[in-house]
Design an enzyme around this catalytic site. Structure first.
Site, PDB file in Angstrom:
ATOM      1  N   ASP A 269     -20.705 -44.243  13.926  1.00 52.68           N
ATOM      2  CA  ASP A 269     -20.424 -43.681  15.236  1.00 52.68           C
ATOM      3  C   ASP A 269     -20.785 -42.188  15.169  1.00 52.68           C
ATOM      4  O   ASP A 269     -21.082 -41.642  14.108  1.00 52.68           O
ATOM      5  CB  ASP A 269     -18.950 -43.916  15.617  1.00 52.68           C
ATOM      6  CG  ASP A 269     -18.735 -43.786  17.115  1.00 52.68           C
ATOM      7  OD1 ASP A 269     -17.750 -44.331  17.626  1.00 52.68           O
ATOM      8  OD2 ASP A 269     -19.578 -43.161  17.789  1.00 52.68           O
TER       9      ASP A 269
HETATM   10  C1  GLC Z   1     -19.218 -42.117  21.022  1.00 54.02           C
HETATM   11  C2  GLC Z   1     -18.496 -43.457  21.008  1.00 54.02           C
HETATM   12  C3  GLC Z   1     -19.411 -44.625  20.795  1.00 54.02           C
HETATM   13  C4  GLC Z   1     -20.771 -44.299  21.394  1.00 54.02           C
HETATM   14  C5  GLC Z   1     -21.361 -43.201  20.529  1.00 54.02           C
HETATM   15  C6  GLC Z   1     -22.744 -42.738  21.038  1.00 54.02           C
HETATM   16  O1  GLC Z   1     -18.397 -41.136  20.449  1.00 54.02           O
HETATM   17  O2  GLC Z   1     -17.402 -43.593  20.112  1.00 54.02           O
HETATM   18  O3  GLC Z   1     -18.793 -45.764  21.407  1.00 54.02           O
HETATM   19  O4  GLC Z   1     -21.597 -45.444  21.383  1.00 54.02           O
HETATM   20  O5  GLC Z   1     -20.508 -42.074  20.445  1.00 54.02           O
HETATM   21  O6  GLC Z   1     -22.604 -42.040  22.229  1.00 54.02           O
END
Ligand code: GLC
Length: 751
Positions: A269
């Site tokens: 993430d």
């Molecule tokens: C965010 C979220 C995740 C998302 C990623 C990219 O913090 O936790 O669900 O897909 O970053 O934006």
């Protein structure tokens, strides 16, 4: 490209080129001349000055076809290895055609429509050059304080499994070989694992649970996505039992890769690899890089850790070099499955010269309308106030009366201008003379605005004095027969980073409801929210209550169709609505305890109960009212004793005994009366959503098979155990209309 050629490609890469494939950056690293990039984003992210952006493997959240073409063209010209970029984005519940938020979709219990919605999102992404979307999110949630309830499938494992499967198939197609067909893109299930259970419902907080609970309730959703062929998994921010998911070798290698048989790309993430340091799990970037690679994380989303450290971490270490090669191979294979080596623009050119016809097409909007209509839940309808006559004089009041910001926090391409708000929806059905509209109150207390500083420019500017708003509302209400009161939490009180200790309607709106409840007028309350709010204080002040969630592009039209009976509401709650914050977590599939609080015991202190609140929630899982009524009767049960390889076939009759046609979701729950671990008082094991015309009766069939009876026992083996089971069939987890018991025979009875 065949596999041998792919391996040759992998082996032809330098160590820097290999590491580059594992890096995901945003588009600003490719805008402007190199000096701008070096002094700007590259320096800000802390990338080593010698990092070559033309080795980067993928781009995050660029969603503009012309820009994607420009970036890909520039990249392929300047990169040495000519491996195309992957474009990944957060298209969670719609690209430009925005569907209801996932928790709302889960209340539709209509997984064909959910799959169709995902296929529409994939089509619109494909037409605009996106290759991967970070959906489905399948984190089970039992705590409405957490902001990301809005993007979850709710509290139940079976619904999470069905949601995961439907969304993956909708996005990727059910292609038997590994290629992703035209008009489809790659899906990414998230967040692995159990991100939906943070302590105290506080965002990014620790997750701590037994392995039994993890396997029984939280992992099956991810497993279902993998069984459906999902191409990527995203790690979770949280620790799981003390170890951050992004550095958790047991979770990612033993469970995800080995047990769950996932051989696709594992992406971190956002900045989660670097956050291993903040967790106190990695002492520095080099350690974070090593721990993440050992934990099988293939792609480093938006940090400099892999780029700056992997070369040193791998140097002289054959095992780490092997892990690097495996990771790079998985990224190259994903690109190959998407056909990018043959067509780096993957269908874009056919559409980019034309207006991308599929985006917001009438067909797509029709699908969004239909799913929104099925996602809305009717919670209360005293004296059958609803549906309204189109001749009724209505005062539409509230901050959501004509609010277009009803798309939820993960509609990154959604345009509020495309949204049908409630006022617009109503005017499609009624004469303007029968409708007055006013705001009535501020959406948020003025002093709350600093909490949303990042979104200050998007929050409605509240200029009118509250007393002026209230005066207008009371005047309109007095001139009308019925009040439709559109209230809700701000979308910025929901979503990532949106945890709330007291998830209720904002104070200015509660004041408005109170003042209007003093008038002798019927009130229909429509609640916009990204989570179950605590509505206990408002239930008695409204004659009817509709849970609208954030219903997407066509939300206003869907709600109007329900208000005026064009559509009979059929939604059923996918998550419990607590009576008070103190009950949280409160969910339907709880354990019985050794001292259940039995009604027949009356007020007995020494039972599992509170002294200041009842145990029961305000609205239970599976609950939702209709404009019509249904009767169930049990017709037949094939047998009361079942061998493992047999079925218990059930036939019930369901009749629509009201005057409106409608769809009823008949729910089947099972209770394992005694086992090697205590089992829940009931678990949803099947359901059927059935259309019945007024007066119509249908036979509905269920079959109980051994798979439904399995659970993780003490030794973590997933198996059934012989014994007695209760079956409950009902219109919610509390409204049980039919029940019977049966026995699963021990093996030795199977001769
Ligand atoms: C965010 C979220 C995740 C998302 C990623 C990219 O913090 O936790 O669900 O897909 O970053 O934006």
């Amino acid at each position: 490209m065949d596999n041998n050629t792919l391996l040759e490609k992998l082996n032809s890469l330098s160590i820097e080129e290999k590491i580059g494939q594992l890096i995901q950056l945003t588009g600003d690293f490719f805008e402007g001349d190199m000096d701008t990039v070096v002094t700007g984003p590259l320096k800000k992210l802390g990338l080593n000055i010698d990092y070559n952006v033309y080795n980067t493997g993928s781009i995050l959240n660029i969603t503009n076809p012309e820009k994607i073409i420009r970036l890909q063209t520039d990249y392929l010209e300047k990169s040495i290895h000519k491996i195309p970029l992957l474009f990944m984005a957060d298209i969670i519940y719609g690209y430009r055609t925005i569907f209801p938020i996932p928790i709302a979709q889960a209340c539709s219990w209509n997984y064909d429509d959910i799959e169709h919605a995902a296929s529409i999102a994939a089509q619109e992404c494909y037409d605009e050059g996106i290759h991967v979307t970070f959906s489905p999110m399948v984190d089970i949630v039992r705590d409405p304080r957490w902001g990301r309830v809005m993007e979850s499938p709710g509290e139940d494992t079976l619904l999470a499994r069905k949601y995961a499967q439907s969304v993956v198939l909708g996005i990727q197609g059910s292609n038997l070989d590994s290629t992703v067909p035209a008009n489809k893109i790659a899906a990414c299930v998230k967040h692995f694992a159990a991100y939906g259970a943070p302590v105290a419902g506080r965002e990014y907080n620790a997750v701590d649970m037994s392995e039994h609970t993890l396997r029984e309730y939280y992992l099956p959703g991810y497993q279902a996505a993998i069984e459906a062929g999902v191409k990527l998994v995203m790690t979770a921010f949280n620790t799981l039992n003390g170890i951050p998911a992004t550095g958790n070798e047991w979770l990612n290698r033993d469970v995800l890769r080995q047990e769950m048989n996932f051989d696709g790309v594992l992406i971190s993430d956002y900045a989660a690899i670097e956050e291993l340091i903040m967790h106190g799990y990695a002492e520095d970037e080099a350690s974070a890089a090593r721990l993440a690679l050992l934990a099988s994380v293939d792609v480093d989303m938006k940090t400099a850790v892999y780029a700056n450290q992997l070369k040193n971490v791998i140097s002289g270490n054959d095992h780490m070099l092997e892990l690097l090669n495996e990771a790079v191979y998985r990224v190259l294979k994903l690109k190959n499955d998407l056909g990018l080596f043959e067509d780096p623009f993957r269908g874009l050119q056919e559409t980019v010269q034309l207006p991308t016809s599929s985006v917001l097409s009438d067909e797509h909007k029709k699908a969004a309308l239909s799913l929104a209509e099925e996602s809305v839940v009717l919670l209360k309808n005293e004296h059958e106030l609803l549906p309204l006559s189109k001749h009724t004089k209505v005062a539409l009041i509230g901050p959501y009366a004509e609010e277009n910001s009803t798309l939820g926090m993960w509609a990154i391409k959604g345009e509020e201008a495309d949204t049908v708000n409630l006022k617009t929806g109503l005017l499609k059905l009624v004469d303007p003379d029968n409708l007055s509209v006013c705001r009535g109150a501020h959406l948020l207390p003025l002093d709350a605005r600093e909490a949303f500083d990042k979104y200050a420019d998007k929050l409605a500017v509240e200029t009118s004095a509250e007393e002026v708003l209230l005066h207008e509302a009371i005047r309109n209400a007095n001139e009308a027969e019925v009040i439709v009161l559109a209230l809700g939490e701000s979308i910025y009180q929901s979503g990532e980073g949106g945890s709330r200790t007291n998830p209720t309607l904002p104070e200015p709106q509660l004041k408005l409801l109170y003042e209007l409840s003093l008038l002798d007028k019927k009130i229909i309350l429509i609640v916009y929210s990204g989570r179950p709010l605590i509505l206990t204080e408002v239930v008695g002040k409204a004659d009817a209550i509709i849970q609208a969630w954030y219903p997407g592009t066509m939300g206003g039209e869907a709600l109007a169709n329900i208000l005026y009976g064009e559509v009979n509401p059929s939604g059923k709650l996918a998550m419990t609505f607590p009576r008070s914050v103190g009950q949280i977590p409160v969910y339907y599939n709880e354990l019985n305890t050794g001292r259940p609080n039995l009604k027949e015991n009356g007020f007995y202190r020494f039972a599992s109960r509170y002294i200041d609140e009842v145990n029961e929630p305000l609205y239970p899982f599976g609950y939702g009212k209709s404009y019509t009524s249904y009767e169930y009767s049990l017709l037949s049960i094939s047998q009361k004793e079942m061998k493992k390889n047999e079925l218990v076939d059930i036939h019930i009759s369901v009749s629509n005994t009201g005057i409106y046609d409608g769809k009823e979701t008949i729910q089947l729950y099972i209770r394992d009366k005694f086992a090697s671990v205590a089992r829940p008082v009931k678990v949803l094991k099947d359901f059927k959503k059935v259309f019945l015309q007024s007066g119509q009766t249908k036979i509905v069939e269920f079959s109980i098979h051994e798979e439904m009876l399995k659970f993780y026992g003490r030794e973590m083996k997933y198996k059934s155990e012989p014994g007695e089971f209760d079956v409950y069939i009902g219109s919610s987890s509390q409204e049980i209309l039919l029940s019977f018991s049966f026995i699963l025979l021990p093996e030795d009875n199977h001769e």
